[in-house]
Write an enzyme that holds these catalytic residues in place. Structure first.
Site, mmCIF file in Angstrom:
data_model
loop_
_atom_site.group_PDB
_atom_site.id
_atom_site.type_symbol
_atom_site.label_atom_id
_atom_site.label_comp_id
_atom_site.label_asym_id
_atom_site.label_seq_id
_atom_site.Cartn_x
_atom_site.Cartn_y
_atom_site.Cartn_z
ATOM 1 N N CYS A 1 -5.253 16.158 10.341
ATOM 2 C CA CYS A 1 -4.497 17.285 10.911
ATOM 3 C C CYS A 1 -3.972 18.194 9.811
ATOM 4 C CB CYS A 1 -3.330 16.774 11.754
ATOM 5 S SG CYS A 1 -3.819 15.738 13.142
ATOM 6 N N THR A 2 -3.430 17.597 8.767
ATOM 7 C CA THR A 2 -2.893 18.394 7.664
ATOM 8 C C THR A 2 -4.007 19.204 7.013
ATOM 9 O OG1 THR A 2 -1.087 16.841 7.307
ATOM 10 C CG2 THR A 2 -1.650 18.297 5.463
#
Length: 167
Positions: free
Chosen positions: A58-59
């Site tokens: 996600c990051t």
């Protein structure tokens, strides 16, 4: 361009198809401010569901958006990241990573908006990696839902946005 991933524990609601009106919703952003999808009419919206703040894939995905924000701005597209995290976690995440776009908290009722978009994973209690590009009239123009552990292809965003703007 739509490729919903099959998942036994997936949402009981179908993923909105390209060409249909995007389901409206209101969630709070990382500052506690309400954001209603229908109030963004007149510009495109890139709705990015992600499993959890501070997680690796996600990051990486959101940092790619952050680092290429001009692409979205040039297409007059608002970016809305959505996860089941609280607004407090979203704010800490945005501050740590330097995200200047809204991160929305689909915290309570838990995953209700992810469920509306057919990307809520009942078994794990998180949103799957779904992206919806919605045109200025509120119509879904691009959909992709990736399987768990598979990052989205940023080049597809570029192509989908170019399709909206004709560039």
């Amino acid at each position: 361009m739509s490729q919903p991933a099959p998942a036994a524990a997936a949402s009981s609601t179908a993923v909105p198809a390209v060409g249909v009106p995007a389901p409206d919703f209101e969630l709070v952003n990382q500052f506690g401010e309400p954001v209603r999808l229908s109030e963004l009419r007149g510009r495109a919206v890139v709705l990015v569901f992600f499993p959890f703040a501070f997680s690796g894939i996600c990051t990486g995905e959101l940092c790619e958006i952050r680092d290429n924000l001009a692409l979205f701005e040039d297409a007059d597209a608002a970016v809305l990241g959505v996860s089941v995290d609280s607004k407090f976690a979203q704010r800490a995440y945005a501050e740590r990573e330097g995200y200047t776009f809204d991160l929305l908290a689909d915290f309570w009722p838990h995953g209700a908006v992810a469920e509306q978009y057919g990307v809520f994973d009942q078994e794990s209690g998180m949103a799957r990696r779904g992206t919806f590009i919605i045109d200025a009239d509120g119509i879904v123009r691009y959909v992709v839902v990736n399987p768990r552990g598979q990052a989205r292809d940023f080049a597809e965003y570029r192509a989908a946005l170019a399709g909206l703007t004709g560039n």
